[in-house]
Enzyme design. Structure first.
Site, PDB file in Angstrom:
ATOM      1  N   ALA A   2     -29.713  33.010 -22.117  1.00 14.78           N
ATOM      2  CA  ALA A   2     -29.582  32.753 -20.743  1.00 14.78           C
ATOM      3  C   ALA A   2     -30.558  31.241 -20.374  1.00 14.78           C
ATOM      4  O   ALA A   2     -31.634  31.252 -21.048  1.00 14.78           O
ATOM      5  CB  ALA A   2     -29.789  33.752 -19.578  1.00 14.78           C
ATOM      6  N   GLY A  10     -21.432  45.621 -14.831  1.00 16.29           N
ATOM      7  CA  GLY A  10     -22.696  45.889 -14.059  1.00 16.29           C
ATOM      8  C   GLY A  10     -24.048  45.230 -14.584  1.00 16.29           C
ATOM      9  O   GLY A  10     -25.084  44.971 -13.906  1.00 16.29           O
ATOM     10  N   ALA A  11     -23.833  44.516 -15.783  1.00 19.08           N
ATOM     11  CA  ALA A  11     -24.924  44.019 -16.642  1.00 19.08           C
ATOM     12  C   ALA A  11     -25.266  42.760 -15.796  1.00 19.08           C
ATOM     13  O   ALA A  11     -26.337  42.371 -15.755  1.00 19.08           O
ATOM     14  CB  ALA A  11     -24.674  43.735 -17.869  1.00 19.08           C
ATOM     15  N   GLY A  12     -24.277  41.840 -15.233  1.00 18.47           N
ATOM     16  CA  GLY A  12     -24.431  40.585 -14.718  1.00 18.47           C
ATOM     17  C   GLY A  12     -25.163  40.792 -13.414  1.00 18.47           C
ATOM     18  O   GLY A  12     -26.163  40.126 -13.061  1.00 18.47           O
ATOM     19  N   ASP A  13     -25.027  41.777 -12.644  1.00 16.97           N
ATOM     20  CA  ASP A  13     -25.493  42.168 -11.554  1.00 16.97           C
ATOM     21  C   ASP A  13     -26.952  42.628 -11.620  1.00 16.97           C
ATOM     22  O   ASP A  13     -28.230  42.169 -11.058  1.00 16.97           O
ATOM     23  CB  ASP A  13     -24.925  43.356 -10.491  1.00 16.97           C
ATOM     24  CG  ASP A  13     -23.523  42.749 -10.332  1.00 16.97           C
ATOM     25  OD1 ASP A  13     -22.945  41.726 -10.280  1.00 16.97           O
ATOM     26  OD2 ASP A  13     -22.746  43.972 -10.297  1.00 16.97           O
ATOM     27  N   GLY A  54     -23.511  35.133 -22.273  1.00 16.86           N
ATOM     28  CA  GLY A  54     -23.051  36.634 -23.003  1.00 16.86           C
ATOM     29  C   GLY A  54     -24.303  37.085 -23.602  1.00 16.86           C
ATOM     30  O   GLY A  54     -25.444  37.043 -22.971  1.00 16.86           O
ATOM     31  N   ARG A  59     -13.389  36.930  -9.813  1.00 12.85           N
ATOM     32  CA  ARG A  59     -12.644  38.074 -10.099  1.00 12.85           C
ATOM     33  C   ARG A  59     -10.990  37.513  -9.899  1.00 12.85           C
ATOM     34  O   ARG A  59     -10.507  37.484  -8.636  1.00 12.85           O
ATOM     35  CB  ARG A  59     -12.646  39.248  -9.230  1.00 12.85           C
ATOM     36  CG  ARG A  59     -13.972  39.762  -9.402  1.00 12.85           C
ATOM     37  CD  ARG A  59     -14.172  40.676 -10.484  1.00 12.85           C
ATOM     38  NE  ARG A  59     -15.407  41.406 -10.824  1.00 12.85           N
ATOM     39  CZ  ARG A  59     -16.617  40.888 -11.426  1.00 12.85           C
ATOM     40  NH1 ARG A  59     -16.694  39.555 -11.887  1.00 12.85           N
ATOM     41  NH2 ARG A  59     -17.735  41.668 -11.351  1.00 12.85           N
ATOM     42  N   TYR A  86      -7.326  47.266  -8.009  1.00 14.58           N
ATOM     43  CA  TYR A  86      -8.068  47.386  -6.533  1.00 14.58           C
ATOM     44  C   TYR A  86      -7.143  47.973  -5.480  1.00 14.58           C
ATOM     45  O   TYR A  86      -5.679  47.336  -5.591  1.00 14.58           O
ATOM     46  CB  TYR A  86      -8.332  45.802  -6.313  1.00 14.58           C
ATOM     47  CG  TYR A  86      -9.342  45.421  -7.002  1.00 14.58           C
ATOM     48  CD1 TYR A  86     -10.641  46.167  -7.059  1.00 14.58           C
ATOM     49  CD2 TYR A  86      -9.441  44.129  -7.900  1.00 14.58           C
ATOM     50  CE1 TYR A  86     -11.782  45.478  -8.013  1.00 14.58           C
ATOM     51  CE2 TYR A  86     -10.322  43.654  -8.547  1.00 14.58           C
ATOM     52  CZ  TYR A  86     -11.633  44.400  -8.928  1.00 14.58           C
ATOM     53  OH  TYR A  86     -12.320  43.805  -9.419  1.00 14.58           O
TER      54      TYR A  86
END
Length: 342
Positions: free
Chosen positions: A238, A261-264, A234, A176, A111
């Site tokens: 869920a 991006g899958a979680g978003d 995972g 994060r 970052y």
């Protein structure tokens, strides 16, 4: 099970930083790369983009630098159908930057966002007119890690008791570790998550933050206050918990091109179901379907399946759902994405 609460249908405002992102092309170690591809990366804007894909009016609220990278971010998010009219331009601070460093053991992220335009956001943003008309406001645990003023922004938003808020608040823990000072994240993220109406957390990140022994049910015991708590285990399943009980939906088989991006995407699909008044089980299904769109492409904003395919998947029996593979349907839906996760 009877679902006890849903947020009202209406506009969703997603608040948080989106950066420019550079990645080697073709994929490989950053130190060996001759070429880099430019995309954008932001958890909150990812959610806004997927909400827009589902036809939910969405606004992204943030700040960008007065620079070419900021212009690129604006263009990509706007092209997805998200309202960006309220994103401010900071003439003194840059747009944040992220570098992806793929390797055989996984992709590391570097970052360059300290002192960015979005890191200067603060609690004064809560007076913005976009928030006064929102049905739902979405935050993640990334924002309070960016700066003291960003932490105040999220803390102040969640300090108002749920019954007194003009809108519902969803919060994705989105831990994060490299953004947080050592040993500060567990307490702060637990406090913030405990005050939201809707909370998303991965079982693995809950275990990293609050105890390796935790199960999904134990996470609910740790976070009893949210009206809805979603624990994502995972590629397995869920579970959504409410005061009325819980619902668990397995994740269908999906080949993974890249998990970023899958979680978003899951959060956006689940929220879409809730906003439409769907029961928890169907909202979880829509979360899984949307997550598969991100999993099947190299970035994190993949195309949704056609509406007819989504309808078919949503109406499968439980047994049919368990046996369903989404890979082919998501890959038929369109071209490669233009955004990457943060």
């Amino acid at each position: 099970m009877t679902d006890s609460w849903h947020p009202p249908l209406g506009r969703v405002v997603c608040v948080g930083e989106t950066m420019a992102a550079l990645a080697p092309t073709p994929s490989g170690p950053l130190a060996d790369a001759d070429r880099l591809s430019l995309s954008v990366a932001g958890a909150e804007s990812n959610v806004a983009m997927y909400l827009a894909d589902h036809g939910i009016p969405s606004t992204w609220l943030s700040a960008l630098g007065d620079d070419p990278l900021g212009a690129r971010v604006r263009a990509v998010v706007a092209a997805a159908g998200v309202d960006i009219a309220h994103v401010s331009t900071d003439p003194d601070r840059p747009t944040g930057l992220m570098l992806k460093n793929p390797s055989p053991s996984g992709t590391r992220v570097h970052y360059y966002r300290k002192g960015s335009a979005a890191s200067a956001l603060g609690p004064d943003l809560l007076d913005h007119k976009a928030l006064r008309t929102a049905a739902l406001v979405h935050f993640t645990g990334i924002t309070p890690a960016l700066s003291a003023s960003c932490r105040e922004l999220v803390t102040h938003a969640l300090a108002v008791p749920a019954a007194e808020r003009p809108h519902a608040i969803s919060f994705d823990v989105n831990h994060r570790a490299q953004l947080w000072p050592e040993a500060t994240a567990p307490e702060v993220l637990h406090d913030l998550a405990g005050r939201a109406d809707i909370v998303f957390v991965g079982l693995d990140e809950a275990q990293d933050l609050w105890g390796a022994h935790l199960t999904a049910t134990a996470v609910r015991e740790l976070l009893p206050a949210p009206r809805i708590l979603v624990v994502k285990d995972g590629p397995r399943e869920a579970t959504a918990f409410t005061a009325a009980g819980s619902a668990t939906v397995p994740a269908p088989r999906t080949s993974v091109t890249e998990p970023v991006g899958a979680g978003d995407a899951f959060a956006a699909g689940f929220l879409t179901g809730l906003l439409r008044g769907e029961p928890l089980s169907r909202s979880l299904r829509l979360g899984h379907i949307t997550a598969a769109s991100a999993l099947s492409v190299t970035g994190d904003h993949g195309p949704l399946p056609p509406p007819s395919t989504i309808d078919r998947l949503m109406n499968l029996t439980d047994e049919q759902w368990r046996n369903e593979a989404l890979t082919a349907t998501t890959r038929r839906a369109g071209a490669a994405p233009s955004a990457a996760g943060s």
